[in-house]
Design a protein around this motif. Sequence first.
Motif, PDB file in Angstrom:
ATOM      1  N   PRO A   1       0.791  -1.240   0.000  1.00  0.00           N
ATOM      2  CA  PRO A   1       0.000   0.000   0.000  1.00  0.00           C
ATOM      3  C   PRO A   1       0.818   1.284   0.000  1.00  0.00           C
ATOM      4  CG  PRO A   1      -0.031  -1.032   2.166  1.00  0.00           C
ATOM      5  CD  PRO A   1       0.653  -1.993   1.251  1.00  0.00           C
ATOM      6  N   ILE A   2       2.094   1.187   0.321  1.00  0.00           N
ATOM      7  CA  ILE A   2       2.941   2.381   0.290  1.00  0.00           C
ATOM      8  C   ILE A   2       3.335   2.630  -1.161  1.00  0.00           C
ATOM      9  CG2 ILE A   2       5.068   3.437   1.120  1.00  0.00           C
ATOM     10  CD1 ILE A   2       4.923   1.644   3.545  1.00  0.00           C
ATOM     11  N   ARG A   3       2.777   3.670  -1.732  1.00  0.00           N
ATOM     12  CA  ARG A   3       2.867   3.885  -3.174  1.00  0.00           C
ATOM     13  C   ARG A   3       4.302   4.014  -3.689  1.00  0.00           C
ATOM     14  NH1 ARG A   3      -1.466   1.950  -2.336  1.00  0.00           N
ATOM     15  NH2 ARG A   3      -3.460   2.882  -2.895  1.00  0.00           N
ATOM     16  N   HIS A   4       5.115   4.788  -3.000  1.00  0.00           N
ATOM     17  CA  HIS A   4       6.464   4.997  -3.518  1.00  0.00           C
ATOM     18  C   HIS A   4       7.278   3.708  -3.493  1.00  0.00           C
ATOM     19  CE1 HIS A   4       7.478   5.375   0.830  1.00  0.00           C
ATOM     20  NE2 HIS A   4       8.645   4.878   0.445  1.00  0.00           N
ATOM     21  N   ARG A   5       6.901   2.780  -2.617  1.00  0.00           N
ATOM     22  CA  ARG A   5       7.634   1.513  -2.536  1.00  0.00           C
ATOM     23  C   ARG A   5       7.379   0.659  -3.777  1.00  0.00           C
ATOM     24  NH1 ARG A   5       6.894  -1.182   3.059  1.00  0.00           N
ATOM     25  NH2 ARG A   5       8.150   0.640   3.647  1.00  0.00           N
ATOM     26  N   VAL A   6       6.149   0.685  -4.278  1.00  0.00           N
ATOM     27  CA  VAL A   6       5.817  -0.061  -5.498  1.00  0.00           C
ATOM     28  C   VAL A   6       6.631   0.469  -6.669  1.00  0.00           C
ATOM     29  CG1 VAL A   6       3.984  -0.633  -7.132  1.00  0.00           C
ATOM     30  CG2 VAL A   6       3.497  -0.583  -4.684  1.00  0.00           C
ATOM     31  N   GLN A   7       6.604   1.785  -6.831  1.00  0.00           N
ATOM     32  CA  GLN A   7       7.315   2.389  -7.959  1.00  0.00           C
ATOM     33  C   GLN A   7       8.823   2.197  -7.841  1.00  0.00           C
ATOM     34  OE1 GLN A   7       6.832   6.601  -8.321  1.00  0.00           O
ATOM     35  NE2 GLN A   7       7.622   6.676 -10.408  1.00  0.00           N
ATOM     36  N   LEU A   8       9.356   2.365  -6.631  1.00  0.00           N
ATOM     37  CA  LEU A   8      10.790   2.218  -6.437  1.00  0.00           C
ATOM     38  C   LEU A   8      11.234   0.785  -6.714  1.00  0.00           C
ATOM     39  CD1 LEU A   8      13.469   3.459  -5.595  1.00  0.00           C
ATOM     40  CD2 LEU A   8      12.892   2.957  -3.206  1.00  0.00           C
ATOM     41  N   ALA A   9      10.429  -0.174  -6.298  1.00  0.00           N
ATOM     42  CA  ALA A   9      10.776  -1.581  -6.541  1.00  0.00           C
ATOM     43  C   ALA A   9      10.826  -1.877  -8.029  1.00  0.00           C
ATOM     44  CB  ALA A   9       9.768  -2.490  -5.848  1.00  0.00           C
TER      45      ALA A   9
END
Length: 267
Positions: A114-122
Amino acid sequence: MATVTRTTRADAPERPRAEHTGGGLRGAIAAEWVKLWTTRTPYTCLAVGVGLTAVFAFYYGSIARINDEPVQAVGEAPISSIMLLQFIVVVLAMTTVTSEYATGSIRTSLQWVPIRHRVQLAKALVTGAVAFVGGVLLGALGMAVAWVPFRGHASFEMAEAAGQLVSIGVYLGLVAVMSVGVAFVCRSAVGALASLFFLLAGLPFVLLGPGSEVLRKINDALPQSAGNHFMAGDSDPYPSLVGLLIILSWAVASHLIGLAVLRRRDA
Protein backbone atom coordinates in the motif's frame (compact mmCIF):
# COMPACT_ATOMS: atom_id res chain seq x y z
CA MET A 1 -16.60 -24.66 48.07
CA ALA A 2 -14.11 -24.87 45.23
CA THR A 3 -12.15 -21.76 44.48
CA VAL A 4 -11.92 -20.81 40.81
CA THR A 5 -8.60 -19.29 39.90
CA ARG A 6 -8.62 -17.11 36.84
CA THR A 7 -5.52 -16.52 34.85
CA THR A 8 -5.15 -12.88 34.05
CA ARG A 9 -3.69 -11.62 30.80
CA ALA A 10 -0.55 -10.60 32.66
CA ASP A 11 -0.11 -14.09 34.16
CA ALA A 12 -0.82 -15.93 30.91
CA PRO A 13 2.23 -17.47 29.27
CA GLU A 14 3.45 -15.50 26.31
CA ARG A 15 2.94 -17.14 22.96
CA PRO A 16 5.90 -17.15 20.66
CA ARG A 17 5.50 -14.42 18.11
CA ALA A 18 5.68 -15.45 14.50
CA GLU A 19 8.53 -13.78 12.71
CA HIS A 20 7.44 -12.24 9.48
CA THR A 21 10.00 -12.42 6.73
CA GLY A 22 9.99 -10.33 3.61
CA GLY A 23 7.78 -7.30 3.42
CA GLY A 24 9.03 -3.76 3.16
CA LEU A 25 11.09 -2.68 0.22
CA ARG A 26 12.90 -6.01 0.08
CA GLY A 27 9.64 -7.90 -0.26
CA ALA A 28 8.39 -5.49 -2.92
CA ILE A 29 11.61 -5.95 -4.90
CA ALA A 30 11.33 -9.74 -4.62
CA ALA A 31 7.74 -9.59 -5.84
CA GLU A 32 8.64 -7.41 -8.81
CA TRP A 33 11.55 -9.70 -9.66
CA VAL A 34 9.29 -12.75 -9.73
CA LYS A 35 6.61 -10.95 -11.74
CA LEU A 36 9.16 -9.78 -14.30
CA TRP A 37 10.65 -13.20 -15.01
CA THR A 38 7.31 -14.98 -15.18
CA THR A 39 6.42 -13.08 -18.36
CA ARG A 40 7.83 -13.38 -21.86
CA THR A 41 8.80 -9.73 -22.10
CA PRO A 42 12.35 -9.86 -20.63
CA TYR A 43 13.31 -12.94 -22.63
CA THR A 44 12.01 -11.42 -25.86
CA CYS A 45 13.72 -8.10 -25.18
CA LEU A 46 17.05 -9.75 -24.39
CA ALA A 47 16.85 -11.91 -27.52
CA VAL A 48 16.12 -8.88 -29.70
CA GLY A 49 18.91 -7.00 -27.94
CA VAL A 50 21.42 -9.72 -28.81
CA GLY A 51 20.41 -9.58 -32.45
CA LEU A 52 20.52 -5.79 -32.70
CA THR A 53 23.86 -5.51 -30.92
CA ALA A 54 25.48 -8.16 -33.11
CA VAL A 55 24.21 -6.63 -36.35
CA PHE A 56 25.11 -3.04 -35.49
CA ALA A 57 28.52 -3.94 -34.06
CA PHE A 58 29.45 -5.98 -37.12
CA TYR A 59 28.20 -3.22 -39.42
CA TYR A 60 30.10 -0.53 -37.50
CA GLY A 61 33.35 -2.48 -37.64
CA SER A 62 32.93 -3.21 -41.34
CA ILE A 63 32.28 0.44 -42.22
CA ALA A 64 35.34 1.54 -40.22
CA ARG A 65 37.50 -0.90 -42.16
CA ILE A 66 36.02 -0.05 -45.57
CA ASN A 67 36.39 3.70 -45.02
CA ASP A 68 39.90 3.16 -43.63
CA GLU A 69 39.07 5.20 -40.54
CA PRO A 70 41.68 5.83 -37.82
CA VAL A 71 42.13 3.25 -35.09
CA GLN A 72 39.47 3.61 -32.40
CA ALA A 73 38.41 1.80 -29.26
CA VAL A 74 36.48 -1.36 -30.02
CA GLY A 75 33.85 -0.24 -27.52
CA GLU A 76 32.64 2.39 -29.99
CA ALA A 77 30.92 -0.42 -31.92
CA PRO A 78 28.38 -1.47 -29.27
CA ILE A 79 27.83 2.16 -28.28
CA SER A 80 26.62 2.77 -31.84
CA SER A 81 23.75 0.34 -31.24
CA ILE A 82 22.44 2.17 -28.17
CA MET A 83 20.13 4.39 -30.25
CA LEU A 84 17.93 1.36 -30.93
CA LEU A 85 18.92 -0.80 -27.97
CA GLN A 86 17.57 1.77 -25.53
CA PHE A 87 14.04 1.23 -26.83
CA ILE A 88 14.23 -2.43 -25.92
CA VAL A 89 14.94 -1.27 -22.37
CA VAL A 90 12.05 1.19 -22.64
CA VAL A 91 9.65 -1.62 -23.57
CA LEU A 92 10.99 -3.89 -20.83
CA ALA A 93 10.63 -1.24 -18.12
CA MET A 94 7.36 0.39 -19.10
CA THR A 95 5.48 -2.91 -19.50
CA THR A 96 6.06 -3.69 -15.82
CA VAL A 97 3.69 -0.78 -15.19
CA THR A 98 1.41 -0.52 -18.24
CA SER A 99 0.62 -4.25 -18.34
CA GLU A 100 -0.69 -4.09 -14.78
CA TYR A 101 -2.88 -1.11 -15.58
CA ALA A 102 -4.16 -2.88 -18.70
CA THR A 103 -5.13 -6.03 -16.80
CA GLY A 104 -6.20 -4.31 -13.59
CA SER A 105 -3.61 -6.21 -11.55
CA ILE A 106 -2.18 -2.88 -10.40
CA ARG A 107 -4.95 -2.91 -7.77
CA THR A 108 -3.57 -6.14 -6.37
CA SER A 109 -0.04 -4.74 -6.35
CA LEU A 110 -1.17 -1.65 -4.46
CA GLN A 111 -3.18 -3.71 -2.00
CA TRP A 112 -0.22 -5.92 -1.15
CA VAL A 113 2.17 -2.95 -1.06
CA PRO A 114 0.00 0.00 0.00
CA ILE A 115 2.94 2.38 0.29
CA ARG A 116 2.87 3.88 -3.17
CA HIS A 117 6.46 5.00 -3.52
CA ARG A 118 7.63 1.51 -2.54
CA VAL A 119 5.82 -0.06 -5.50
CA GLN A 120 7.31 2.39 -7.96
CA LEU A 121 10.79 2.22 -6.44
CA ALA A 122 10.78 -1.58 -6.54
CA LYS A 123 9.86 -1.59 -10.23
CA ALA A 124 12.54 1.00 -10.99
CA LEU A 125 15.25 -0.87 -9.08
CA VAL A 126 14.45 -4.25 -10.63
CA THR A 127 14.24 -3.02 -14.21
CA GLY A 128 17.23 -0.72 -13.71
CA ALA A 129 19.35 -3.61 -12.42
CA VAL A 130 18.29 -5.89 -15.28
CA ALA A 131 19.01 -3.15 -17.82
CA PHE A 132 22.44 -2.48 -16.29
CA VAL A 133 23.53 -6.11 -16.34
CA GLY A 134 22.00 -6.64 -19.77
CA GLY A 135 23.76 -3.54 -21.10
CA VAL A 136 27.15 -4.73 -19.84
CA LEU A 137 26.70 -8.20 -21.33
CA LEU A 138 25.41 -6.87 -24.66
CA GLY A 139 28.27 -4.38 -24.77
CA ALA A 140 30.77 -7.20 -24.29
CA LEU A 141 29.04 -9.15 -27.06
CA GLY A 142 29.27 -6.13 -29.36
CA MET A 143 32.99 -5.77 -28.73
CA ALA A 144 33.58 -9.44 -29.50
CA VAL A 145 31.53 -9.34 -32.70
CA ALA A 146 33.07 -6.08 -33.95
CA TRP A 147 36.68 -7.14 -33.38
CA VAL A 148 36.80 -9.34 -36.50
CA PRO A 149 35.37 -6.89 -39.10
CA PHE A 150 37.47 -4.03 -37.67
CA ARG A 151 40.63 -5.86 -38.86
CA GLY A 152 43.23 -3.66 -37.27
CA HIS A 153 41.12 -0.49 -37.12
CA ALA A 154 40.27 -1.02 -33.45
CA SER A 155 42.24 -1.03 -30.23
CA PHE A 156 41.51 -2.89 -27.01
CA GLU A 157 42.62 -1.79 -23.57
CA MET A 158 41.10 -3.57 -20.60
CA ALA A 159 40.58 -0.45 -18.47
CA GLU A 160 39.05 1.54 -21.32
CA ALA A 161 36.81 -1.34 -22.41
CA ALA A 162 35.62 -1.94 -18.85
CA GLY A 163 34.79 1.75 -18.47
CA GLN A 164 32.77 1.72 -21.70
CA LEU A 165 30.87 -1.40 -20.65
CA VAL A 166 29.97 0.14 -17.30
CA SER A 167 28.88 3.38 -18.96
CA ILE A 168 26.60 1.44 -21.34
CA GLY A 169 25.05 -0.39 -18.41
CA VAL A 170 24.60 2.78 -16.36
CA TYR A 171 22.93 4.64 -19.23
CA LEU A 172 20.51 1.81 -19.99
CA GLY A 173 19.77 1.40 -16.28
CA LEU A 174 18.83 5.06 -15.98
CA VAL A 175 16.70 4.81 -19.13
CA ALA A 176 14.81 1.98 -17.41
CA VAL A 177 14.21 4.11 -14.30
CA MET A 178 13.01 6.99 -16.46
CA SER A 179 10.70 4.65 -18.40
CA VAL A 180 9.05 3.42 -15.19
CA GLY A 181 8.36 7.00 -14.15
CA VAL A 182 6.87 7.94 -17.52
CA ALA A 183 4.78 4.76 -17.53
CA PHE A 184 3.21 5.72 -14.20
CA VAL A 185 2.37 9.12 -15.66
CA CYS A 186 0.83 7.79 -18.90
CA ARG A 187 -0.47 4.42 -17.63
CA SER A 188 -0.95 3.16 -21.19
CA ALA A 189 1.66 1.41 -23.31
CA VAL A 190 0.95 3.58 -26.34
CA GLY A 191 1.20 6.83 -24.41
CA ALA A 192 4.37 5.84 -22.58
CA LEU A 193 6.13 4.53 -25.69
CA ALA A 194 5.15 7.57 -27.75
CA SER A 195 6.35 9.96 -25.05
CA LEU A 196 9.67 8.19 -24.57
CA PHE A 197 10.26 7.82 -28.31
CA PHE A 198 9.67 11.53 -28.79
CA LEU A 199 11.99 12.44 -25.91
CA LEU A 200 14.80 10.05 -26.81
CA ALA A 201 14.71 10.14 -30.62
CA GLY A 202 12.09 12.44 -32.11
CA LEU A 203 12.98 15.65 -30.30
CA PRO A 204 16.77 15.35 -30.91
CA PHE A 205 16.06 14.85 -34.63
CA VAL A 206 13.90 17.98 -34.72
CA LEU A 207 16.39 20.10 -32.79
CA LEU A 208 19.43 19.10 -34.84
CA GLY A 209 17.69 19.54 -38.20
CA PRO A 210 17.88 23.36 -38.55
CA GLY A 211 21.55 23.48 -37.52
CA SER A 212 20.93 26.22 -34.97
CA GLU A 213 23.52 26.61 -32.22
CA VAL A 214 20.81 27.39 -29.67
CA LEU A 215 18.85 24.29 -30.60
CA ARG A 216 22.02 22.22 -30.45
CA LYS A 217 22.64 23.37 -26.88
CA ILE A 218 19.07 22.43 -25.97
CA ASN A 219 19.63 19.03 -27.53
CA ASP A 220 22.76 18.53 -25.42
CA ALA A 221 20.54 18.73 -22.35
CA LEU A 222 18.33 15.84 -23.50
CA PRO A 223 18.90 12.34 -22.10
CA GLN A 224 20.06 10.62 -25.29
CA SER A 225 22.57 13.32 -26.20
CA ALA A 226 23.87 13.43 -22.63
CA GLY A 227 24.10 9.65 -22.70
CA ASN A 228 26.15 9.69 -25.89
CA HIS A 229 28.59 12.21 -24.40
CA PHE A 230 28.79 10.14 -21.22
CA MET A 231 29.43 6.81 -22.95
CA ALA A 232 31.92 8.31 -25.39
CA GLY A 233 33.84 10.03 -22.57
CA ASP A 234 33.61 13.40 -24.31
CA SER A 235 34.96 16.64 -22.93
CA ASP A 236 32.98 18.84 -25.32
CA PRO A 237 30.43 20.41 -24.90
CA TYR A 238 30.79 19.24 -21.28
CA PRO A 239 32.67 16.53 -19.37
CA SER A 240 31.26 13.01 -19.40
CA LEU A 241 30.41 13.31 -15.69
CA VAL A 242 28.08 16.21 -16.50
CA GLY A 243 26.41 14.00 -19.09
CA LEU A 244 25.84 11.38 -16.40
CA LEU A 245 24.32 13.98 -14.07
CA ILE A 246 21.97 15.15 -16.83
CA ILE A 247 20.70 11.62 -17.43
CA LEU A 248 20.35 11.07 -13.69
CA SER A 249 18.34 14.28 -13.40
CA TRP A 250 15.93 13.13 -16.11
CA ALA A 251 15.51 9.76 -14.40
CA VAL A 252 14.88 11.30 -10.96
CA ALA A 253 12.49 13.92 -12.37
CA SER A 254 10.40 11.35 -14.24
CA HIS A 255 10.35 9.13 -11.16
CA LEU A 256 9.10 11.96 -8.93
CA ILE A 257 6.44 13.06 -11.45
CA GLY A 258 5.27 9.48 -11.82
CA LEU A 259 5.06 9.14 -8.04
CA ALA A 260 3.02 12.34 -7.77
CA VAL A 261 0.56 11.04 -10.36
CA LEU A 262 0.38 7.65 -8.64
CA ARG A 263 -0.41 9.22 -5.27
CA ARG A 264 -3.04 11.51 -6.75
CA ARG A 265 -4.82 9.19 -9.17
CA ASP A 266 -4.02 5.84 -7.54
CA ALA A 267 -5.25 2.78 -9.47
